[in-house]
Scaffold this motif. Structure first.
Motif, mmCIF file in Angstrom:
data_model
loop_
_atom_site.group_PDB
_atom_site.id
_atom_site.type_symbol
_atom_site.label_atom_id
_atom_site.label_comp_id
_atom_site.label_asym_id
_atom_site.label_seq_id
_atom_site.Cartn_x
_atom_site.Cartn_y
_atom_site.Cartn_z
ATOM 1 N N ILE A 265 0.839 -1.187 0.000
ATOM 2 C CA ILE A 265 0.000 0.000 0.000
ATOM 3 C C ILE A 265 0.880 1.246 0.000
ATOM 4 O O ILE A 265 1.587 1.528 0.970
ATOM 5 N N ASP A 266 0.853 1.948 -1.101
ATOM 6 C CA ASP A 266 1.700 3.135 -1.289
ATOM 7 C C ASP A 266 3.171 2.809 -1.036
ATOM 8 O O ASP A 266 3.919 3.630 -0.483
ATOM 9 N N GLY A 267 3.590 1.603 -1.390
ATOM 10 C CA GLY A 267 4.985 1.207 -1.246
ATOM 11 C C GLY A 267 5.172 0.132 -0.194
ATOM 12 O O GLY A 267 4.208 -0.424 0.355
ATOM 13 N N VAL A 268 6.418 -0.173 0.099
ATOM 14 C CA VAL A 268 6.739 -1.216 1.074
ATOM 15 C C VAL A 268 6.728 -0.615 2.482
ATOM 16 O O VAL A 268 6.465 0.564 2.672
ATOM 17 N N GLY A 269 7.017 -1.445 3.481
ATOM 18 C CA GLY A 269 7.016 -0.961 4.859
ATOM 19 C C GLY A 269 5.632 -0.863 5.445
ATOM 20 O O GLY A 269 5.355 0.006 6.281
ATOM 21 N N ASN A 270 4.706 -1.770 5.033
ATOM 22 C CA ASN A 270 3.354 -1.765 5.588
ATOM 23 C C ASN A 270 3.318 -2.423 6.969
ATOM 24 O O ASN A 270 4.138 -3.279 7.285
ATOM 25 N N TYR A 316 -11.799 -6.880 12.823
ATOM 26 C CA TYR A 316 -11.267 -6.848 11.464
ATOM 27 C C TYR A 316 -9.810 -6.428 11.543
ATOM 28 O O TYR A 316 -9.278 -6.121 12.618
ATOM 29 N N TRP A 317 -9.139 -6.451 10.418
ATOM 30 C CA TRP A 317 -7.731 -6.091 10.369
ATOM 31 C C TRP A 317 -7.525 -5.013 9.310
ATOM 32 O O TRP A 317 -8.289 -4.917 8.342
ATOM 33 N N LYS A 318 -6.527 -4.192 9.516
ATOM 34 C CA LYS A 318 -6.208 -3.170 8.525
ATOM 35 C C LYS A 318 -4.708 -3.160 8.280
ATOM 36 O O LYS A 318 -3.900 -3.298 9.201
ATOM 37 N N ILE A 319 -4.347 -3.044 7.012
ATOM 38 C CA ILE A 319 -2.951 -2.955 6.598
ATOM 39 C C ILE A 319 -2.688 -1.509 6.233
ATOM 40 O O ILE A 319 -3.399 -0.928 5.403
ATOM 41 N N VAL A 320 -1.711 -0.884 6.879
ATOM 42 C CA VAL A 320 -1.482 0.550 6.707
ATOM 43 C C VAL A 320 -0.025 0.814 6.329
ATOM 44 O O VAL A 320 0.864 0.001 6.572
ATOM 45 N N VAL A 332 -2.500 5.902 5.622
ATOM 46 C CA VAL A 332 -3.334 5.296 4.589
ATOM 47 C C VAL A 332 -3.348 3.781 4.784
ATOM 48 O O VAL A 332 -2.395 3.192 5.316
ATOM 49 N N GLY A 333 -4.433 3.137 4.397
ATOM 50 C CA GLY A 333 -4.498 1.699 4.589
ATOM 51 C C GLY A 333 -5.675 1.060 3.894
ATOM 52 O O GLY A 333 -6.521 1.744 3.292
ATOM 53 N N TYR A 334 -5.723 -0.254 3.975
ATOM 54 C CA TYR A 334 -6.832 -1.051 3.470
ATOM 55 C C TYR A 334 -7.371 -1.904 4.605
ATOM 56 O O TYR A 334 -6.618 -2.425 5.432
ATOM 57 N N VAL A 393 6.067 -19.059 10.929
ATOM 58 C CA VAL A 393 5.850 -18.044 11.962
ATOM 59 C C VAL A 393 6.727 -18.271 13.180
ATOM 60 O O VAL A 393 6.863 -17.366 14.023
ATOM 61 N N GLN A 394 7.331 -19.448 13.298
ATOM 62 C CA GLN A 394 8.206 -19.703 14.437
ATOM 63 C C GLN A 394 9.450 -18.832 14.410
ATOM 64 O O GLN A 394 10.114 -18.637 15.441
ATOM 65 N N LEU A 395 9.787 -18.288 13.235
ATOM 66 C CA LEU A 395 10.912 -17.340 13.157
ATOM 67 C C LEU A 395 10.590 -16.050 13.897
ATOM 68 O O LEU A 395 11.490 -15.317 14.309
ATOM 69 N N ASN A 396 9.266 -15.753 14.012
ATOM 70 C CA ASN A 396 8.782 -14.612 14.794
ATOM 71 C C ASN A 396 9.383 -13.290 14.335
ATOM 72 O O ASN A 396 9.759 -12.440 15.137
ATOM 73 N N SER A 397 9.468 -13.128 13.022
ATOM 74 C CA SER A 397 9.982 -11.886 12.446
ATOM 75 C C SER A 397 8.896 -10.819 12.452
ATOM 76 O O SER A 397 7.744 -11.068 12.814
ATOM 77 N N VAL A 398 9.257 -9.632 11.992
ATOM 78 C CA VAL A 398 8.301 -8.533 11.885
ATOM 79 C C VAL A 398 7.302 -8.856 10.784
ATOM 80 O O VAL A 398 7.656 -9.406 9.736
ATOM 81 N N THR A 399 6.040 -8.542 10.989
ATOM 82 C CA THR A 399 4.985 -8.910 10.053
ATOM 83 C C THR A 399 4.998 -8.032 8.812
ATOM 84 O O THR A 399 5.502 -6.922 8.810
ATOM 85 N N SER A 400 4.383 -8.578 7.742
ATOM 86 C CA SER A 400 4.210 -7.814 6.510
ATOM 87 C C SER A 400 3.185 -8.475 5.618
ATOM 88 O O SER A 400 2.054 -8.051 5.524
#
Length: 410
Positions: A265-270, A316-320, A332-334, A393-400
Protein backbone atom coordinates in the motif's frame (compact mmCIF):
# COMPACT_ATOMS: atom_id res chain seq x y z
CA UNK A 1 -4.35 -48.35 -1.58
CA UNK A 2 -1.84 -48.28 -4.44
CA UNK A 3 1.91 -47.66 -4.19
CA UNK A 4 2.80 -45.52 -7.20
CA UNK A 5 6.52 -46.02 -6.64
CA UNK A 6 6.36 -49.83 -6.60
CA UNK A 7 3.26 -50.06 -8.83
CA UNK A 8 1.70 -52.46 -6.37
CA UNK A 9 -1.71 -52.72 -4.73
CA UNK A 10 -1.05 -52.45 -0.98
CA UNK A 11 -4.56 -52.65 0.45
CA UNK A 12 -8.14 -53.25 -0.70
CA UNK A 13 -11.09 -51.96 1.32
CA UNK A 14 -14.16 -54.14 0.75
CA UNK A 15 -17.22 -53.43 2.89
CA UNK A 16 -19.25 -56.16 1.23
CA UNK A 17 -22.12 -55.89 -1.24
CA UNK A 18 -24.61 -53.03 -0.86
CA UNK A 19 -27.77 -52.76 -3.00
CA UNK A 20 -27.74 -49.98 -5.57
CA UNK A 21 -29.86 -46.96 -4.56
CA UNK A 22 -33.21 -47.03 -6.39
CA UNK A 23 -32.89 -43.57 -7.99
CA UNK A 24 -30.41 -43.04 -10.80
CA UNK A 25 -29.47 -39.43 -9.91
CA UNK A 26 -28.82 -38.36 -13.48
CA UNK A 27 -28.84 -34.58 -13.86
CA UNK A 28 -28.36 -33.94 -17.59
CA UNK A 29 -31.29 -32.37 -19.52
CA UNK A 30 -31.86 -35.52 -21.56
CA UNK A 31 -32.47 -37.42 -18.29
CA UNK A 32 -34.39 -34.88 -16.19
CA UNK A 33 -36.53 -33.43 -18.97
CA UNK A 34 -36.72 -29.84 -20.31
CA UNK A 35 -35.29 -27.05 -18.19
CA UNK A 36 -37.40 -24.08 -17.07
CA UNK A 37 -38.81 -22.06 -19.93
CA UNK A 38 -40.77 -19.35 -18.07
CA UNK A 39 -37.98 -16.73 -18.06
CA UNK A 40 -37.80 -14.24 -20.90
CA UNK A 41 -34.39 -13.34 -22.38
CA UNK A 42 -32.13 -11.02 -20.40
CA UNK A 43 -29.69 -9.31 -22.73
CA UNK A 44 -26.43 -7.69 -21.60
CA UNK A 45 -25.45 -5.21 -24.29
CA UNK A 46 -22.47 -2.86 -24.47
CA UNK A 47 -22.90 -1.21 -27.89
CA UNK A 48 -19.67 0.76 -27.56
CA UNK A 49 -17.71 -2.21 -26.26
CA UNK A 50 -16.18 -2.74 -22.81
CA UNK A 51 -14.63 0.07 -20.76
CA UNK A 52 -11.37 -1.77 -20.13
CA UNK A 53 -8.24 -1.75 -22.28
CA UNK A 54 -5.70 -4.55 -22.49
CA UNK A 55 -1.99 -4.61 -23.18
CA UNK A 56 -0.88 -8.23 -23.03
CA UNK A 57 -1.72 -9.29 -19.46
CA UNK A 58 -2.06 -5.72 -18.20
CA UNK A 59 -5.58 -4.38 -17.69
CA UNK A 60 -6.63 -0.74 -17.35
CA UNK A 61 -10.17 -0.05 -16.17
CA UNK A 62 -11.52 3.07 -14.50
CA UNK A 63 -8.73 4.00 -12.07
CA UNK A 64 -7.34 0.46 -11.87
CA UNK A 65 -4.18 -0.96 -13.37
CA UNK A 66 -3.85 -4.71 -12.93
CA UNK A 67 -1.37 -7.27 -14.15
CA UNK A 68 -2.16 -10.96 -13.91
CA UNK A 69 -0.66 -14.34 -14.61
CA UNK A 70 -1.65 -17.99 -14.35
CA UNK A 71 0.18 -20.95 -12.82
CA UNK A 72 -0.53 -24.68 -12.72
CA UNK A 73 -0.77 -24.71 -8.94
CA UNK A 74 -2.46 -21.42 -8.04
CA UNK A 75 -4.49 -20.63 -11.12
CA UNK A 76 -5.08 -16.87 -11.34
CA UNK A 77 -2.33 -14.69 -9.87
CA UNK A 78 -2.58 -10.90 -9.48
CA UNK A 79 0.56 -8.78 -9.89
CA UNK A 80 1.23 -5.09 -9.15
CA UNK A 81 -2.34 -3.89 -8.64
CA UNK A 82 -2.48 -0.08 -8.55
CA UNK A 83 -5.07 2.67 -8.38
CA UNK A 84 -4.78 6.05 -10.14
CA UNK A 85 -5.53 8.82 -7.63
CA UNK A 86 -5.62 12.05 -9.63
CA UNK A 87 -2.15 12.00 -11.22
CA UNK A 88 -0.57 9.50 -8.80
CA UNK A 89 -0.52 5.77 -9.51
CA UNK A 90 -0.73 4.27 -6.03
CA UNK A 91 0.31 0.63 -5.51
CA UNK A 92 -1.91 -1.66 -3.42
CA UNK A 93 -0.95 -5.29 -4.06
CA UNK A 94 2.39 -6.68 -5.20
CA UNK A 95 1.09 -10.25 -5.61
CA UNK A 96 -2.06 -12.13 -4.62
CA UNK A 97 -3.19 -15.69 -5.29
CA UNK A 98 -4.84 -18.80 -3.91
CA UNK A 99 -2.10 -20.24 -1.71
CA UNK A 100 -3.76 -23.52 -0.75
CA UNK A 101 -7.13 -25.22 -0.78
CA UNK A 102 -8.12 -28.23 1.33
CA UNK A 103 -11.29 -30.34 1.44
CA UNK A 104 -11.42 -32.54 4.59
CA UNK A 105 -14.17 -35.15 4.94
CA UNK A 106 -15.80 -36.08 8.25
CA UNK A 107 -16.48 -39.76 7.51
CA UNK A 108 -14.28 -41.77 9.93
CA UNK A 109 -14.62 -45.05 8.00
CA UNK A 110 -12.31 -46.35 5.30
CA UNK A 111 -11.64 -45.35 2.61
CA UNK A 112 -13.31 -41.91 2.92
CA UNK A 113 -11.35 -41.13 6.10
CA UNK A 114 -8.37 -40.53 3.80
CA UNK A 115 -10.25 -37.93 1.75
CA UNK A 116 -8.34 -34.76 2.61
CA UNK A 117 -7.67 -33.34 -0.82
CA UNK A 118 -5.16 -30.49 -1.18
CA UNK A 119 -6.66 -29.28 -4.42
CA UNK A 120 -3.97 -26.67 -5.05
CA UNK A 121 -0.85 -28.30 -3.61
CA UNK A 122 -1.58 -31.86 -4.75
CA UNK A 123 -3.68 -31.52 -7.91
CA UNK A 124 -3.09 -27.98 -9.15
CA UNK A 125 -6.05 -25.63 -9.49
CA UNK A 126 -4.59 -24.00 -12.60
CA UNK A 127 -3.88 -27.29 -14.34
CA UNK A 128 -7.55 -28.27 -13.84
CA UNK A 129 -8.97 -25.01 -15.26
CA UNK A 130 -11.94 -25.15 -17.62
CA UNK A 131 -11.93 -23.88 -21.19
CA UNK A 132 -14.69 -21.28 -20.78
CA UNK A 133 -17.47 -20.63 -23.28
CA UNK A 134 -19.23 -17.39 -24.18
CA UNK A 135 -22.82 -17.26 -22.98
CA UNK A 136 -22.33 -20.16 -20.60
CA UNK A 137 -19.67 -19.22 -18.05
CA UNK A 138 -19.57 -15.43 -18.61
CA UNK A 139 -22.01 -12.94 -20.14
CA UNK A 140 -21.59 -9.60 -21.89
CA UNK A 141 -18.57 -8.20 -23.69
CA UNK A 142 -15.97 -10.81 -22.80
CA UNK A 143 -12.23 -10.99 -23.24
CA UNK A 144 -10.71 -14.44 -22.81
CA UNK A 145 -7.12 -15.37 -22.09
CA UNK A 146 -5.56 -18.78 -22.63
CA UNK A 147 -3.24 -20.38 -20.07
CA UNK A 148 0.14 -21.71 -21.21
CA UNK A 149 1.20 -24.48 -18.84
CA UNK A 150 3.10 -27.76 -18.78
CA UNK A 151 1.76 -31.24 -18.06
CA UNK A 152 3.16 -33.77 -15.61
CA UNK A 153 5.87 -34.80 -18.05
CA UNK A 154 6.99 -31.26 -18.85
CA UNK A 155 5.21 -30.95 -22.19
CA UNK A 156 3.75 -27.57 -23.12
CA UNK A 157 -0.06 -27.42 -23.06
CA UNK A 158 -2.59 -24.65 -23.68
CA UNK A 159 -5.92 -24.33 -21.88
CA UNK A 160 -7.98 -22.18 -24.20
CA UNK A 161 -10.09 -19.44 -22.57
CA UNK A 162 -8.91 -20.30 -19.07
CA UNK A 163 -9.42 -16.72 -17.83
CA UNK A 164 -12.47 -14.52 -18.35
CA UNK A 165 -12.53 -10.71 -18.11
CA UNK A 166 -15.75 -8.72 -18.18
CA UNK A 167 -17.74 -5.93 -16.50
CA UNK A 168 -20.88 -6.29 -14.41
CA UNK A 169 -23.52 -3.86 -13.23
CA UNK A 170 -23.62 -4.19 -9.45
CA UNK A 171 -26.66 -2.20 -8.43
CA UNK A 172 -26.43 0.94 -6.30
CA UNK A 173 -23.01 2.18 -5.27
CA UNK A 174 -24.27 5.31 -3.47
CA UNK A 175 -27.64 7.01 -3.04
CA UNK A 176 -29.06 9.87 -1.02
CA UNK A 177 -32.42 11.64 -0.93
CA UNK A 178 -32.49 15.14 0.57
CA UNK A 179 -35.86 15.12 2.31
CA UNK A 180 -35.78 18.90 2.64
CA UNK A 181 -35.41 19.66 -1.08
CA UNK A 182 -36.57 16.38 -2.62
CA UNK A 183 -33.34 16.13 -4.58
CA UNK A 184 -32.26 12.52 -5.26
CA UNK A 185 -28.74 11.47 -6.26
CA UNK A 186 -27.84 7.92 -7.27
CA UNK A 187 -24.53 6.46 -8.46
CA UNK A 188 -24.67 2.99 -9.95
CA UNK A 189 -21.90 0.52 -9.28
CA UNK A 190 -19.97 -1.35 -11.89
CA UNK A 191 -17.28 -3.88 -11.18
CA UNK A 192 -14.55 -5.51 -13.21
CA UNK A 193 -14.46 -9.31 -12.97
CA UNK A 194 -11.36 -11.45 -13.56
CA UNK A 195 -12.23 -15.13 -13.16
CA UNK A 196 -11.49 -18.77 -13.85
CA UNK A 197 -13.24 -22.05 -13.09
CA UNK A 198 -11.61 -25.39 -12.22
CA UNK A 199 -13.04 -28.88 -12.05
CA UNK A 200 -11.53 -31.08 -9.34
CA UNK A 201 -13.17 -34.51 -9.57
CA UNK A 202 -16.80 -33.99 -8.62
CA UNK A 203 -16.50 -30.30 -7.69
CA UNK A 204 -16.33 -27.09 -9.67
CA UNK A 205 -14.73 -24.02 -8.12
CA UNK A 206 -15.21 -20.57 -9.61
CA UNK A 207 -12.54 -18.07 -8.57
CA UNK A 208 -13.53 -14.42 -8.97
CA UNK A 209 -11.49 -11.28 -8.35
CA UNK A 210 -13.70 -8.18 -8.30
CA UNK A 211 -12.49 -4.59 -8.62
CA UNK A 212 -14.93 -1.83 -7.68
CA UNK A 213 -15.11 1.86 -8.53
CA UNK A 214 -14.75 2.85 -4.87
CA UNK A 215 -11.35 1.13 -4.56
CA UNK A 216 -12.63 -2.12 -3.04
CA UNK A 217 -11.05 -5.45 -4.00
CA UNK A 218 -13.03 -8.65 -3.38
CA UNK A 219 -12.13 -12.32 -3.77
CA UNK A 220 -14.98 -14.81 -4.03
CA UNK A 221 -15.06 -18.57 -4.51
CA UNK A 222 -18.24 -20.13 -5.88
CA UNK A 223 -18.70 -23.84 -5.21
CA UNK A 224 -20.79 -26.05 -7.46
CA UNK A 225 -20.64 -29.48 -9.11
CA UNK A 226 -21.94 -32.78 -7.70
CA UNK A 227 -21.68 -34.50 -4.33
CA UNK A 228 -19.35 -37.31 -3.31
CA UNK A 229 -21.75 -40.11 -2.31
CA UNK A 230 -21.92 -43.68 -0.98
CA UNK A 231 -24.62 -46.34 -1.08
CA UNK A 232 -26.28 -47.53 2.15
CA UNK A 233 -28.34 -50.53 3.12
CA UNK A 234 -32.14 -49.94 3.02
CA UNK A 235 -33.18 -48.09 6.19
CA UNK A 236 -29.57 -47.38 7.21
CA UNK A 237 -28.42 -43.93 8.36
CA UNK A 238 -25.02 -42.65 9.46
CA UNK A 239 -24.26 -39.68 11.75
CA UNK A 240 -21.44 -38.28 9.58
CA UNK A 241 -23.48 -37.61 6.45
CA UNK A 242 -26.84 -36.52 5.09
CA UNK A 243 -29.25 -38.86 3.36
CA UNK A 244 -29.87 -37.07 0.06
CA UNK A 245 -31.89 -39.83 -1.62
CA UNK A 246 -33.07 -43.31 -0.59
CA UNK A 247 -30.01 -45.41 0.31
CA UNK A 248 -27.61 -42.60 -0.74
CA UNK A 249 -25.50 -40.58 1.69
CA UNK A 250 -23.25 -37.56 1.18
CA UNK A 251 -20.57 -37.29 3.87
CA UNK A 252 -20.14 -34.09 5.88
CA UNK A 253 -17.09 -32.19 4.72
CA UNK A 254 -15.50 -28.75 4.67
CA UNK A 255 -13.85 -26.54 2.07
CA UNK A 256 -10.97 -24.30 3.13
CA UNK A 257 -9.17 -21.70 1.04
CA UNK A 258 -6.06 -19.74 1.91
CA UNK A 259 -5.24 -16.56 0.00
CA UNK A 260 -1.77 -15.05 0.10
CA UNK A 261 -1.78 -11.26 -0.31
CA UNK A 262 1.56 -9.52 -0.56
CA UNK A 263 0.45 -6.01 0.31
CA UNK A 264 2.22 -2.91 -0.99
CA UNK A 265 0.00 0.00 0.00
CA UNK A 266 1.70 3.14 -1.29
CA UNK A 267 4.98 1.21 -1.25
CA UNK A 268 6.74 -1.22 1.07
CA UNK A 269 7.02 -0.96 4.86
CA UNK A 270 3.35 -1.77 5.59
CA UNK A 271 2.11 -2.60 9.09
CA UNK A 272 -0.91 -4.58 10.21
CA UNK A 273 -3.36 -3.70 12.99
CA UNK A 274 -6.18 -5.62 14.59
CA UNK A 275 -9.29 -3.61 15.39
CA UNK A 276 -11.74 -4.72 18.09
CA UNK A 277 -14.81 -2.75 19.11
CA UNK A 278 -15.45 -2.53 22.85
CA UNK A 279 -18.08 -0.94 25.04
CA UNK A 280 -17.04 2.20 26.91
CA UNK A 281 -17.10 1.89 30.70
CA UNK A 282 -19.93 3.75 32.43
CA UNK A 283 -19.04 7.13 33.81
CA UNK A 284 -19.12 10.85 33.08
CA UNK A 285 -17.95 10.26 29.47
CA UNK A 286 -20.65 7.64 28.93
CA UNK A 287 -23.62 8.64 31.10
CA UNK A 288 -26.20 6.60 29.15
CA UNK A 289 -23.87 3.61 28.83
CA UNK A 290 -24.36 3.38 25.08
CA UNK A 291 -20.86 4.30 23.95
CA UNK A 292 -18.55 1.95 22.08
CA UNK A 293 -15.18 2.54 20.43
CA UNK A 294 -12.85 0.70 18.04
CA UNK A 295 -9.47 -0.15 19.54
CA UNK A 296 -6.52 -0.66 17.18
CA UNK A 297 -3.58 -2.85 18.20
CA UNK A 298 -0.52 -3.27 16.04
CA UNK A 299 0.54 -6.87 15.39
CA UNK A 300 4.30 -6.56 15.37
CA UNK A 301 5.57 -10.14 15.09
CA UNK A 302 4.56 -13.31 13.28
CA UNK A 303 3.35 -15.13 16.39
CA UNK A 304 1.36 -12.08 17.53
CA UNK A 305 -0.29 -11.96 14.11
CA UNK A 306 -1.74 -15.49 14.18
CA UNK A 307 -5.33 -14.46 14.74
CA UNK A 308 -8.95 -15.59 14.53
CA UNK A 309 -12.22 -13.89 13.74
CA UNK A 310 -14.43 -12.68 16.59
CA UNK A 311 -17.94 -11.45 15.82
CA UNK A 312 -18.40 -10.36 19.43
CA UNK A 313 -15.95 -7.52 18.91
CA UNK A 314 -16.65 -7.00 15.18
CA UNK A 315 -12.98 -7.84 14.67
CA UNK A 316 -11.27 -6.85 11.46
CA UNK A 317 -7.73 -6.09 10.37
CA UNK A 318 -6.21 -3.17 8.52
CA UNK A 319 -2.95 -2.95 6.60
CA UNK A 320 -1.48 0.55 6.71
CA UNK A 321 1.52 2.47 5.47
CA UNK A 322 2.67 4.55 8.46
CA UNK A 323 4.88 6.65 6.20
CA UNK A 324 2.00 8.20 4.27
CA UNK A 325 -0.98 10.09 5.69
CA UNK A 326 -4.47 10.69 4.31
CA UNK A 327 -6.32 14.01 4.29
CA UNK A 328 -7.27 13.73 7.98
CA UNK A 329 -3.73 12.90 9.08
CA UNK A 330 -4.16 9.14 9.59
CA UNK A 331 -1.95 6.52 7.91
CA UNK A 332 -3.33 5.30 4.59
CA UNK A 333 -4.50 1.70 4.59
CA UNK A 334 -6.83 -1.05 3.47
CA UNK A 335 -9.35 -2.83 5.66
CA UNK A 336 -9.58 -6.63 5.54
CA UNK A 337 -13.20 -7.79 5.83
CA UNK A 338 -13.18 -11.47 6.87
CA UNK A 339 -16.70 -12.47 5.71
CA UNK A 340 -18.06 -15.98 6.34
CA UNK A 341 -15.74 -18.54 7.88
CA UNK A 342 -15.37 -21.76 9.86
CA UNK A 343 -12.90 -23.78 11.92
CA UNK A 344 -11.82 -27.35 11.11
CA UNK A 345 -13.35 -30.20 13.10
CA UNK A 346 -10.47 -32.65 12.65
CA UNK A 347 -8.20 -33.31 15.63
CA UNK A 348 -4.79 -31.68 15.90
CA UNK A 349 -3.39 -35.22 15.79
CA UNK A 350 -4.97 -35.96 12.41
CA UNK A 351 -2.88 -36.20 9.27
CA UNK A 352 -4.94 -33.33 7.87
CA UNK A 353 -4.09 -30.79 10.57
CA UNK A 354 -0.46 -31.88 10.68
CA UNK A 355 -0.18 -31.17 6.95
CA UNK A 356 -2.51 -28.16 6.88
CA UNK A 357 -1.75 -26.39 10.15
CA UNK A 358 -2.88 -23.10 8.65
CA UNK A 359 -6.49 -24.28 9.05
CA UNK A 360 -6.28 -23.69 12.80
CA UNK A 361 -6.35 -19.91 12.43
CA UNK A 362 -7.89 -17.37 10.07
CA UNK A 363 -5.09 -14.81 9.76
CA UNK A 364 -1.35 -15.31 9.46
CA UNK A 365 1.11 -12.52 8.74
CA UNK A 366 4.69 -13.07 7.67
CA UNK A 367 7.38 -10.84 6.17
CA UNK A 368 8.01 -11.20 2.46
CA UNK A 369 10.14 -14.20 1.59
CA UNK A 370 10.01 -15.25 -2.07
CA UNK A 371 10.09 -18.95 -1.21
CA UNK A 372 7.14 -18.80 1.24
CA UNK A 373 4.24 -18.95 -1.20
CA UNK A 374 2.17 -21.95 -0.19
CA UNK A 375 0.34 -22.22 3.14
CA UNK A 376 1.03 -25.98 3.46
CA UNK A 377 4.57 -25.82 2.13
CA UNK A 378 5.90 -26.76 -1.27
CA UNK A 379 5.04 -30.47 -1.23
CA UNK A 380 1.97 -31.35 0.87
CA UNK A 381 1.36 -34.66 -0.93
CA UNK A 382 2.09 -37.45 1.61
CA UNK A 383 4.09 -34.97 3.70
CA UNK A 384 4.61 -35.87 7.36
CA UNK A 385 3.36 -32.41 8.36
CA UNK A 386 4.68 -29.27 9.96
CA UNK A 387 5.55 -27.35 6.79
CA UNK A 388 4.20 -24.02 5.64
CA UNK A 389 2.74 -21.21 7.70
CA UNK A 390 2.77 -23.03 11.03
CA UNK A 391 6.54 -23.41 10.77
CA UNK A 392 7.34 -20.07 9.13
CA UNK A 393 5.85 -18.04 11.96
CA UNK A 394 8.21 -19.70 14.44
CA UNK A 395 10.91 -17.34 13.16
CA UNK A 396 8.78 -14.61 14.79
CA UNK A 397 9.98 -11.89 12.45
CA UNK A 398 8.30 -8.53 11.88
CA UNK A 399 4.98 -8.91 10.05
CA UNK A 400 4.21 -7.81 6.51
CA UNK A 401 2.66 -10.24 4.03
CA UNK A 402 -0.88 -11.36 4.85
CA UNK A 403 -2.27 -14.88 4.52
CA UNK A 404 -6.01 -15.12 5.06
CA UNK A 405 -7.79 -18.48 5.42
CA UNK A 406 -11.52 -18.87 5.01
CA UNK A 407 -13.68 -21.94 4.96
CA UNK A 408 -17.17 -23.40 5.07
CA UNK A 409 -18.76 -26.59 6.30
CA UNK A 410 -21.07 -28.70 4.14
Amino acid sequence: MFDLNRLRVMKVVDKGPVPLPPLDGNYTPDKVGPLRTDLKPLEIVQPEGPSFTINGHEINWQKWKIRFGFTSREGLVLHTVSYLDKDELRPILYRASLSEMVVPYGDPTAPVNRNNAFDAGEYGIGALANALELGCDCLGEIKYFSANLVDGEGNAIVIKNAVCLHEEDFGILWKHTDWRTGQVEVRRSRRLVLSSISTVGNYEYGFFWYFYQDGTIQFEVKLTGILHTQALEPGERVPYGNLIAPQLVAAHHQHFFNVRMDMMIDGVGNSIYEVNTSSMPPGPDNPYENGFIPVSTQLTTETEAVRDMDIRSSRYWKIVNPGKKNHVGDPVGYKLFPGENAFPFASDNSSLIKRAGFLKHHLWCTPYRAEEKYASGDYPNQHAGGAGLSSWVQLNSVTSVTHFSFGAAA
